[in-house]
Enzyme design. Sequence first.
Site, PDB file in Angstrom:
ATOM      1  N   CYS A 154       2.574 -59.503 -63.160  1.00 22.26           N
ATOM      2  CA  CYS A 154       1.530 -58.502 -63.348  1.00 22.26           C
ATOM      3  C   CYS A 154       1.906 -57.489 -64.423  1.00 22.26           C
ATOM      4  O   CYS A 154       1.123 -56.600 -64.750  1.00 22.26           O
ATOM      5  CB  CYS A 154       1.233 -57.793 -62.028  1.00 22.26           C
ATOM      6  SG  CYS A 154       2.692 -57.120 -61.207  1.00 22.26           S
ATOM      7  N   ARG A 163      -6.823 -45.031 -63.961  1.00 23.84           N
ATOM      8  CA  ARG A 163      -7.412 -45.883 -62.934  1.00 23.84           C
ATOM      9  C   ARG A 163      -8.561 -45.190 -62.220  1.00 23.84           C
ATOM     10  O   ARG A 163      -8.805 -44.008 -62.388  1.00 23.84           O
ATOM     11  CB  ARG A 163      -6.339 -46.315 -61.922  1.00 23.84           C
ATOM     12  CG  ARG A 163      -5.329 -47.303 -62.489  1.00 23.84           C
ATOM     13  CD  ARG A 163      -4.501 -47.897 -61.378  1.00 23.84           C
ATOM     14  NE  ARG A 163      -5.344 -48.523 -60.364  1.00 23.84           N
ATOM     15  CZ  ARG A 163      -5.037 -48.578 -59.070  1.00 23.84           C
ATOM     16  NH1 ARG A 163      -3.906 -48.045 -58.646  1.00 23.84           N
ATOM     17  NH2 ARG A 163      -5.851 -49.161 -58.216  1.00 23.84           N
ATOM     18  N   ARG A 179      -3.261 -55.608 -70.912  1.00 19.79           N
ATOM     19  CA  ARG A 179      -3.884 -56.446 -71.944  1.00 19.79           C
ATOM     20  C   ARG A 179      -4.522 -55.574 -73.023  1.00 19.79           C
ATOM     21  O   ARG A 179      -4.319 -55.797 -74.227  1.00 19.79           O
ATOM     22  CB  ARG A 179      -4.952 -57.330 -71.297  1.00 19.79           C
ATOM     23  CG  ARG A 179      -5.860 -58.055 -72.295  1.00 19.79           C
ATOM     24  CD  ARG A 179      -7.021 -58.724 -71.589  1.00 19.79           C
ATOM     25  NE  ARG A 179      -7.904 -57.771 -70.927  1.00 19.79           N
ATOM     26  CZ  ARG A 179      -8.919 -57.143 -71.508  1.00 19.79           C
ATOM     27  NH1 ARG A 179      -9.170 -57.353 -72.793  1.00 19.79           N
ATOM     28  NH2 ARG A 179      -9.691 -56.315 -70.836  1.00 19.79           N
ATOM     29  N   ARG A 180      -5.286 -54.582 -72.599  1.00 20.11           N
ATOM     30  CA  ARG A 180      -5.909 -53.678 -73.572  1.00 20.11           C
ATOM     31  C   ARG A 180      -4.853 -52.855 -74.296  1.00 20.11           C
ATOM     32  O   ARG A 180      -4.923 -52.652 -75.515  1.00 20.11           O
ATOM     33  CB  ARG A 180      -6.916 -52.762 -72.859  1.00 20.11           C
ATOM     34  CG  ARG A 180      -8.153 -53.504 -72.360  1.00 20.11           C
ATOM     35  CD  ARG A 180      -9.091 -52.561 -71.615  1.00 20.11           C
ATOM     36  NE  ARG A 180     -10.295 -53.265 -71.174  1.00 20.11           N
ATOM     37  CZ  ARG A 180     -10.839 -53.149 -69.977  1.00 20.11           C
ATOM     38  NH1 ARG A 180     -10.270 -52.351 -69.071  1.00 20.11           N
ATOM     39  NH2 ARG A 180     -11.939 -53.801 -69.664  1.00 20.11           N
ATOM     40  N   VAL A 182     -15.607 -47.023 -62.357  1.00 19.61           N
ATOM     41  CA  VAL A 182     -16.223 -46.695 -63.645  1.00 19.61           C
ATOM     42  C   VAL A 182     -16.637 -45.235 -63.691  1.00 19.61           C
ATOM     43  O   VAL A 182     -16.369 -44.516 -64.673  1.00 19.61           O
ATOM     44  CB  VAL A 182     -17.436 -47.609 -63.906  1.00 19.61           C
ATOM     45  CG1 VAL A 182     -18.204 -47.136 -65.130  1.00 19.61           C
ATOM     46  CG2 VAL A 182     -16.991 -49.053 -64.087  1.00 19.61           C
ATOM     47  N   THR A 198     -15.511 -42.691 -62.008  1.00 13.37           N
ATOM     48  CA  THR A 198     -14.344 -41.811 -62.035  1.00 13.37           C
ATOM     49  C   THR A 198     -13.716 -41.764 -63.419  1.00 13.37           C
ATOM     50  O   THR A 198     -13.350 -40.699 -63.918  1.00 13.37           O
ATOM     51  CB  THR A 198     -13.295 -42.290 -61.012  1.00 13.37           C
ATOM     52  OG1 THR A 198     -13.857 -42.230 -59.700  1.00 13.37           O
ATOM     53  CG2 THR A 198     -12.041 -41.423 -61.063  1.00 13.37           C
ATOM     54  N   ARG A 199     -13.623 -42.914 -64.068  1.00 14.58           N
ATOM     55  CA  ARG A 199     -13.021 -42.938 -65.409  1.00 14.58           C
ATOM     56  C   ARG A 199     -13.870 -42.162 -66.410  1.00 14.58           C
ATOM     57  O   ARG A 199     -13.340 -41.438 -67.263  1.00 14.58           O
ATOM     58  CB  ARG A 199     -12.838 -44.381 -65.870  1.00 14.58           C
ATOM     59  CG  ARG A 199     -11.861 -45.168 -65.010  1.00 14.58           C
ATOM     60  CD  ARG A 199     -11.602 -46.547 -65.571  1.00 14.58           C
ATOM     61  NE  ARG A 199     -11.168 -47.474 -64.532  1.00 14.58           N
ATOM     62  CZ  ARG A 199     -10.689 -48.686 -64.767  1.00 14.58           C
ATOM     63  NH1 ARG A 199     -10.589 -49.122 -66.005  1.00 14.58           N
ATOM     64  NH2 ARG A 199     -10.318 -49.462 -63.773  1.00 14.58           N
ATOM     65  N   LYS A 221     -11.688 -61.588 -62.247  1.00 12.71           N
ATOM     66  CA  LYS A 221     -10.437 -61.173 -62.900  1.00 12.71           C
ATOM     67  C   LYS A 221      -9.486 -60.485 -61.921  1.00 12.71           C
ATOM     68  O   LYS A 221      -8.324 -60.273 -62.239  1.00 12.71           O
ATOM     69  CB  LYS A 221     -10.710 -60.288 -64.112  1.00 12.71           C
ATOM     70  CG  LYS A 221     -11.285 -58.927 -63.830  1.00 12.71           C
ATOM     71  CD  LYS A 221     -11.451 -58.161 -65.141  1.00 12.71           C
ATOM     72  CE  LYS A 221     -11.965 -56.746 -64.907  1.00 12.71           C
ATOM     73  NZ  LYS A 221     -12.090 -55.994 -66.174  1.00 12.71           N
ATOM     74  N   ASP A 222      -9.986 -60.159 -60.712  1.00 12.27           N
ATOM     75  CA  ASP A 222      -9.130 -59.578 -59.672  1.00 12.27           C
ATOM     76  C   ASP A 222      -8.519 -60.630 -58.760  1.00 12.27           C
ATOM     77  O   ASP A 222      -7.672 -60.312 -57.923  1.00 12.27           O
ATOM     78  CB  ASP A 222      -9.930 -58.602 -58.802  1.00 12.27           C
ATOM     79  CG  ASP A 222     -10.317 -57.340 -59.539  1.00 12.27           C
ATOM     80  OD1 ASP A 222      -9.622 -56.979 -60.503  1.00 12.27           O
ATOM     81  OD2 ASP A 222     -11.319 -56.711 -59.143  1.00 12.27           O
ATOM     82  N   ARG A 267     -15.631 -55.158 -51.725  1.00  9.64           N
ATOM     83  CA  ARG A 267     -15.053 -53.834 -51.877  1.00  9.64           C
ATOM     84  C   ARG A 267     -16.192 -52.811 -51.905  1.00  9.64           C
ATOM     85  O   ARG A 267     -17.366 -53.170 -52.053  1.00  9.64           O
ATOM     86  CB  ARG A 267     -14.241 -53.737 -53.163  1.00  9.64           C
ATOM     87  CG  ARG A 267     -13.004 -54.610 -53.170  1.00  9.64           C
ATOM     88  CD  ARG A 267     -12.403 -54.666 -54.575  1.00  9.64           C
ATOM     89  NE  ARG A 267     -12.064 -53.348 -55.092  1.00  9.64           N
ATOM     90  CZ  ARG A 267     -11.911 -53.058 -56.382  1.00  9.64           C
ATOM     91  NH1 ARG A 267     -12.085 -53.984 -57.298  1.00  9.64           N
ATOM     92  NH2 ARG A 267     -11.594 -51.833 -56.757  1.00  9.64           N
ATOM     93  N   ALA A 320      -5.725 -48.654 -67.645  1.00 10.15           N
ATOM     94  CA  ALA A 320      -4.733 -49.213 -66.729  1.00 10.15           C
ATOM     95  C   ALA A 320      -4.420 -50.660 -67.066  1.00 10.15           C
ATOM     96  O   ALA A 320      -3.590 -51.288 -66.409  1.00 10.15           O
ATOM     97  CB  ALA A 320      -5.250 -49.121 -65.296  1.00 10.15           C
TER      98      ALA A 320
END
Length: 349
Positions: A283, A190, A172-173, A193, A195-196, A124-125, A48, A169
């Site tokens: 999901c 979303r 789990r968290r 890193v 951007t967040r 994890k993806d 990516r 997003a």
Amino acid sequence: MQQCVGRSVRAPSSRAVAPKVAGARVSRRVCRIYASAVATKTVKIGTRGSPLALAQAYMTRDLLKKSFPELSEEGALEIVIIKTTGDKILNQPLADIGGKGLFTKEIDDALLSGKIDIAVHSMKDVPTYLPEGTILPCNLPREDVRDVFISPVAKDLSELPAGAIVGSASLRRQAQILAKYPHLKVENFRGNVQTRLRKLNEGACSATLLALAGLKRLDMTEHITKTLSIDEMLPAVSQGAIGIACRTDDGASRNLLAALNHEETRIAVVCERAFLTALDGSCRTPIAGYAHKGADGKLHFSGLVATPDGKQIMRTSRVVPFTEADAIKAGEEAGKELKATGPKELFMY
């Protein structure tokens, strides 16, 4: 759309088949000798295009050069950037647009078509199933699996006032945050890193949680307010692990990846993914799982499944010998236990 960056290096032809070493995995030395003895071609590394994904691809490239010095020749170890559907749609929760496979499908397609030779993924993806014709035989040494709390207004989640917004997003968290701090709000947040962090500084929310592994790989740990313990926030399945896939019939790439594989990480990831597979959660199901080699040399596993609002959380744990067979069995049994004993609504999301 694809874009190529980086340098080229020479690698063994994908048509070659490495000599077998009886009773053991092909050693790094054998791989190196073999790589220099066969016809060469450019190895294309698919990834990516986010800064973190590229950092992981460059790490893979550098490890290949270190393990196989002959691959450092000028020429192109080619990094191919592939934009995935998950990268294109940023204004909706992942659960609404198809889940984690959206970050891998286009890369899988490129691998199967021969446009790339190996594919670098954040584990994890990666869905628990792999496309037919591909394997994932390599995990790089795992980075720190913990999550971090980042906020310009508080030092800890406990300091945030009622109604404060935590941007994330991750279901789990979200579930684990709301289980302890039901007075907070968690909203979809979303982007990569950078951007967040920009959104956080612009006041879009009061705090966010990110994976420590990503910040370390990007050399951005100065943004961390607090590192959360495993007890405070159980990680996502395979968090901090990088996986590298290739075509099943590509003996040359398999030999290269054999030299990079970190077996301790691979076995831990196998356990966690077996847990996820056994749960068969959608999901929309918050799931966390973490396996590691303890000081006693055994595999220690902890897992949970929850409702998105955090009102119901089921936990389980295992301690077993640190072997692949025991790791798979532990993950499967832990998942089956939670699915059998947990309320059905946990698996209806």
